[in-house]
Design an enzyme around this catalytic site. Structure first.
Site, PDB file in Angstrom:
ATOM      1  N   ASP A 100      59.891 -48.122 -37.022  1.00  0.00           N
ATOM      2  CA  ASP A 100      58.941 -48.235 -35.901  1.00  0.00           C
ATOM      3  C   ASP A 100      58.163 -49.554 -35.883  1.00  0.00           C
ATOM      4  OD1 ASP A 100      56.886 -45.790 -37.681  1.00  0.00           O
ATOM      5  OD2 ASP A 100      56.934 -47.965 -37.915  1.00  0.00           O
ATOM      6  N   HIS A 115      65.919 -49.460 -43.238  1.00  0.00           N
ATOM      7  CA  HIS A 115      66.764 -48.808 -42.231  1.00  0.00           C
ATOM      8  C   HIS A 115      66.734 -49.509 -40.876  1.00  0.00           C
ATOM      9  CE1 HIS A 115      66.019 -44.972 -44.836  1.00  0.00           C
ATOM     10  NE2 HIS A 115      66.966 -45.745 -45.346  1.00  0.00           N
ATOM     11  N   CYS A 142      76.698 -55.718 -24.299  1.00  0.00           N
ATOM     12  CA  CYS A 142      76.672 -57.078 -24.832  1.00  0.00           C
ATOM     13  C   CYS A 142      77.474 -57.972 -23.879  1.00  0.00           C
ATOM     14  CB  CYS A 142      77.343 -57.044 -26.217  1.00  0.00           C
ATOM     15  SG  CYS A 142      77.622 -58.667 -26.915  1.00  0.00           S
ATOM     16  N   GLU A 209      52.732 -32.964 -48.759  1.00  0.00           N
ATOM     17  CA  GLU A 209      53.154 -31.804 -49.585  1.00  0.00           C
ATOM     18  C   GLU A 209      53.935 -32.299 -50.790  1.00  0.00           C
ATOM     19  OE1 GLU A 209      55.387 -29.869 -46.534  1.00  0.00           O
ATOM     20  OE2 GLU A 209      56.842 -31.487 -46.439  1.00  0.00           O
TER      21      GLU A 209
HETATM   22  C1  BV8 Z   1      74.275 -45.256 -47.590  1.00  0.00           C
HETATM   23  C2  BV8 Z   1      67.458 -44.953 -39.411  1.00  0.00           C
HETATM   24  C3  BV8 Z   1      76.269 -46.066 -48.599  1.00  0.00           C
HETATM   25  C4  BV8 Z   1      68.028 -44.175 -38.261  1.00  0.00           C
HETATM   26  C5  BV8 Z   1      67.628 -43.491 -41.355  1.00  0.00           C
HETATM   27  C6  BV8 Z   1      73.707 -40.873 -52.422  1.00  0.00           C
HETATM   28  C7  BV8 Z   1      73.929 -42.243 -52.400  1.00  0.00           C
HETATM   29  C8  BV8 Z   1      74.206 -42.895 -51.202  1.00  0.00           C
HETATM   30  C9  BV8 Z   1      74.227 -42.186 -49.996  1.00  0.00           C
HETATM   31  C10 BV8 Z   1      73.991 -40.830 -50.022  1.00  0.00           C
HETATM   32  C11 BV8 Z   1      73.728 -40.171 -51.222  1.00  0.00           C
HETATM   33  N1  BV8 Z   1      73.533 -38.869 -50.932  1.00  0.00           N
HETATM   34  C12 BV8 Z   1      73.647 -38.688 -49.586  1.00  0.00           C
HETATM   35  C13 BV8 Z   1      73.944 -39.861 -49.020  1.00  0.00           C
HETATM   36  C14 BV8 Z   1      74.182 -40.046 -47.592  1.00  0.00           C
HETATM   37  C15 BV8 Z   1      72.896 -40.355 -46.814  1.00  0.00           C
HETATM   38  C16 BV8 Z   1      71.723 -39.502 -47.197  1.00  0.00           C
HETATM   39  O1  BV8 Z   1      70.853 -39.941 -47.930  1.00  0.00           O
HETATM   40  N2  BV8 Z   1      71.671 -38.293 -46.668  1.00  0.00           N
HETATM   41  C17 BV8 Z   1      70.512 -37.432 -46.922  1.00  0.00           C
HETATM   42  C18 BV8 Z   1      70.196 -36.629 -45.664  1.00  0.00           C
HETATM   43  C19 BV8 Z   1      70.820 -36.580 -48.127  1.00  0.00           C
HETATM   44  N3  BV8 Z   1      72.540 -41.742 -46.972  1.00  0.00           N
HETATM   45  C20 BV8 Z   1      73.122 -42.642 -46.157  1.00  0.00           C
HETATM   46  O2  BV8 Z   1      74.008 -42.368 -45.375  1.00  0.00           O
HETATM   47  C21 BV8 Z   1      72.625 -44.077 -46.281  1.00  0.00           C
HETATM   48  N4  BV8 Z   1      73.765 -44.951 -46.389  1.00  0.00           N
HETATM   49  O3  BV8 Z   1      73.857 -44.806 -48.597  1.00  0.00           O
HETATM   50  O4  BV8 Z   1      75.342 -46.138 -47.531  1.00  0.00           O
HETATM   51  C22 BV8 Z   1      77.291 -45.099 -48.107  1.00  0.00           C
HETATM   52  C23 BV8 Z   1      78.137 -45.511 -47.103  1.00  0.00           C
HETATM   53  C24 BV8 Z   1      79.128 -44.631 -46.663  1.00  0.00           C
HETATM   54  C25 BV8 Z   1      79.228 -43.338 -47.207  1.00  0.00           C
HETATM   55  C26 BV8 Z   1      78.321 -42.919 -48.202  1.00  0.00           C
HETATM   56  C27 BV8 Z   1      77.355 -43.808 -48.651  1.00  0.00           C
HETATM   57  C28 BV8 Z   1      71.877 -44.491 -45.020  1.00  0.00           C
HETATM   58  C29 BV8 Z   1      70.583 -43.734 -44.898  1.00  0.00           C
HETATM   59  C30 BV8 Z   1      69.758 -44.299 -43.732  1.00  0.00           C
HETATM   60  C31 BV8 Z   1      69.740 -43.318 -42.582  1.00  0.00           C
HETATM   61  N5  BV8 Z   1      68.873 -43.823 -41.519  1.00  0.00           N
HETATM   62  N6  BV8 Z   1      66.877 -44.030 -40.389  1.00  0.00           N
HETATM   63  C32 BV8 Z   1      66.940 -43.553 -37.418  1.00  0.00           C
HETATM   64  O5  BV8 Z   1      65.751 -43.580 -37.818  1.00  0.00           O
HETATM   65  O6  BV8 Z   1      67.302 -43.031 -36.348  1.00  0.00           O
HETATM   66  S1  BV8 Z   1      66.919 -42.410 -42.440  1.00  0.00           S
HETATM   67  C33 BV8 Z   1      65.647 -41.573 -41.680  1.00  0.00           C
HETATM   68  O7  BV8 Z   1      65.201 -40.624 -42.671  1.00  0.00           O
HETATM   69  C34 BV8 Z   1      64.392 -42.335 -41.348  1.00  0.00           C
HETATM   70  O8  BV8 Z   1      64.447 -43.714 -41.623  1.00  0.00           O
HETATM   71  C35 BV8 Z   1      63.336 -41.684 -42.247  1.00  0.00           C
HETATM   72  O9  BV8 Z   1      62.347 -42.515 -42.648  1.00  0.00           O
HETATM   73  C36 BV8 Z   1      64.205 -41.325 -43.369  1.00  0.00           C
HETATM   74  C37 BV8 Z   1      63.704 -40.510 -44.489  1.00  0.00           C
HETATM   75  O10 BV8 Z   1      62.922 -39.473 -44.041  1.00  0.00           O
HETATM   76  P1  BV8 Z   1      61.363 -39.569 -44.402  1.00  0.00           P
HETATM   77  O11 BV8 Z   1      60.856 -40.907 -44.031  1.00  0.00           O
HETATM   78  O12 BV8 Z   1      61.166 -39.131 -45.801  1.00  0.00           O
HETATM   79  O13 BV8 Z   1      60.793 -38.558 -43.376  1.00  0.00           O
HETATM   80  P2  BV8 Z   1      60.725 -36.993 -43.551  1.00  0.00           P
HETATM   81  O14 BV8 Z   1      60.422 -36.432 -42.213  1.00  0.00           O
HETATM   82  O15 BV8 Z   1      61.909 -36.515 -44.317  1.00  0.00           O
HETATM   83  O16 BV8 Z   1      59.467 -36.758 -44.536  1.00  0.00           O
HETATM   84  C38 BV8 Z   1      58.180 -37.114 -44.112  1.00  0.00           C
HETATM   85  C39 BV8 Z   1      57.258 -36.739 -45.260  1.00  0.00           C
HETATM   86  O17 BV8 Z   1      55.942 -37.138 -44.912  1.00  0.00           O
HETATM   87  C40 BV8 Z   1      57.212 -35.230 -45.519  1.00  0.00           C
HETATM   88  O18 BV8 Z   1      57.317 -35.009 -46.912  1.00  0.00           O
HETATM   89  C41 BV8 Z   1      55.823 -34.823 -45.023  1.00  0.00           C
HETATM   90  O19 BV8 Z   1      55.240 -33.809 -45.821  1.00  0.00           O
HETATM   91  C42 BV8 Z   1      55.042 -36.098 -45.171  1.00  0.00           C
HETATM   92  N7  BV8 Z   1      53.951 -36.264 -44.210  1.00  0.00           N
HETATM   93  C43 BV8 Z   1      53.900 -35.855 -42.908  1.00  0.00           C
HETATM   94  N8  BV8 Z   1      52.726 -36.246 -42.363  1.00  0.00           N
HETATM   95  C44 BV8 Z   1      52.051 -36.940 -43.331  1.00  0.00           C
HETATM   96  C45 BV8 Z   1      52.827 -36.949 -44.506  1.00  0.00           C
HETATM   97  N9  BV8 Z   1      52.422 -37.541 -45.642  1.00  0.00           N
HETATM   98  C46 BV8 Z   1      51.212 -38.149 -45.630  1.00  0.00           C
HETATM   99  N10 BV8 Z   1      50.409 -38.181 -44.540  1.00  0.00           N
HETATM  100  C47 BV8 Z   1      50.794 -37.587 -43.387  1.00  0.00           C
HETATM  101  N11 BV8 Z   1      49.967 -37.632 -42.310  1.00  0.00           N
END
Ligand code: BV8
Length: 244
Positions: A100, A115, A142, A209
């Site tokens: 953002d 990201h 494009c 949390e």
């Molecule tokens: C990759 C852009 C190599 C798009 C995003 C192990 C190794 C490598 C890869 C993997 C692996 N295991 C799994 C994978 C695959 C995958 C992955 O991680 N999957 C997850 C779901 C398990 N990873 C990938 O694909 C990555 N690529 O590793 O490349 C590769 C290549 C090919 C094949 C395999 C591997 C790419 C990951 C990037 C994805 N793109 N964003 C878009 O935004 O549209 S990620 C997306 O999730 C956002 O960027 C976001 O930021 C991110 C993470 O989520 P959080 O930021 O943590 O947000 P969330 O809602 O989950 O949590 C918010 C927290 O805040 C909560 O805990 C809440 O309690 C708290 N909160 C809320 N309010 C407040 C607060 N805290 C404080 N104050 C508040 N007020």
């Protein structure tokens, strides 16, 4: 809170990793909040992939156009500004999973955007970056004729090598790693705090949390980053001004 303040005050070199939670108080729904309205029937993991874009470019483009419109409407919050203050007069690197650009709008410099950013677009085939494009409700193209896509890293796509290498490098050298507003689920971002504690850094988690990272934290504070970070940085005056 006192422990967190002491950890920050004592630290010589700080690395901060933020997630969607730090932008929640600006009004941007987090990734795991239930999607609202039109997006209730799609999960982010399902839409944030190149397969989804190839299958239905218009749907994915309009999801990002909707999110971009929200981002352009909101402002950074006190948590973003507290990190600008934290960076002063010390070694400091801010790494964000967010797309953002609110950290930059608050004044943070040299932010590592793991990201990407939804405020930039790129050619789906050539990767040419666009900072501006015709704001029509149709998906823009494009000059090579391919569709534009948001300049973000989708699930299943690799992160930019230079950005990730830099993030690993600073995590290996810092003496304090602070994880803020992230569920610590998405890889490889979630590896960073573990790399830091492995080399002896302290780990402070600030999150609404507990997460899977909490058990590794030297100290964990549950609460809103927009309240806790200004408190840690002694910016209460700022808060009162805002509340007036
Ligand atoms: C990759 C852009 C190599 C798009 C995003 C192990 C190794 C490598 C890869 C993997 C692996 N295991 C799994 C994978 C695959 C995958 C992955 O991680 N999957 C997850 C779901 C398990 N990873 C990938 O694909 C990555 N690529 O590793 O490349 C590769 C290549 C090919 C094949 C395999 C591997 C790419 C990951 C990037 C994805 N793109 N964003 C878009 O935004 O549209 S990620 C997306 O999730 C956002 O960027 C976001 O930021 C991110 C993470 O989520 P959080 O930021 O943590 O947000 P969330 O809602 O989950 O949590 C918010 C927290 O805040 C909560 O805990 C809440 O309690 C708290 N909160 C809320 N309010 C407040 C607060 N805290 C404080 N104050 C508040 N007020």
């Amino acid at each position: 809170m006192k422990i967190a303040r002491m950890m920050v005050a004592k630290a010589k070199s700080i690395v901060v990793l933020t997630g969607a939670g730090i932008s929640a108080e600006s009004g941007i729904p987090t990734f795991r909040d239930a999607q609202t309205g039109l997006w209730a029937k799609h999960s982010p993991e399902e839409l944030a992939t190149s397969e989804a874009f190839e299958r239905n470019p218009g749907l994915v483009w309009s999801w990002y156009a909707h999110r971009r419109a929200v981002v352009k409407l909101v402002q950074p919050n006190a948590g973003h500004y507290a990190l600008v203050k934290m960076a002063l007069n010390r070694e400091f690197t801010l790494i964000t999973q967010n797309v953002d650009s609110l950290h930059q709008r608050a004044g943070s410099q040299n932010v590592l955007e793991l990201h990407g950013s939804i405020l930039r677009a790129k050619c789906f085939t050539e990767g040419k970056i666009f900072h501006k494009w015709p704001e029509t409700d149709k998906i823009p193209k494009c000059d090579c004729g391919a569709y534009l896509r948001p300049d973000v890293v989708w699930f299943g796509e690799s992160l930019a090598k230079e950005t990730l290498d830099k993030a690993f490098e600073v995590a290996q050298k810092c003496d304090l790693f602070i994880s803020i507003g992230t569920s610590s689920l998405v890889q490889p971002a979630a590896l960073l705090p573990l790399i830091a504690i492995k080399q002896g850094a302290q780990l402070l988690e600030i999150n609404k949390e507990e997460t899977s990272l909490t058990k590794y934290a030297t100290h964990a504070v549950q609460g809103s980053s927009g309240i806790l970070l200004p408190m840690i940085m002694g910016m209460w005056k700022y808060r009162l001004d805002v509340l007036k």
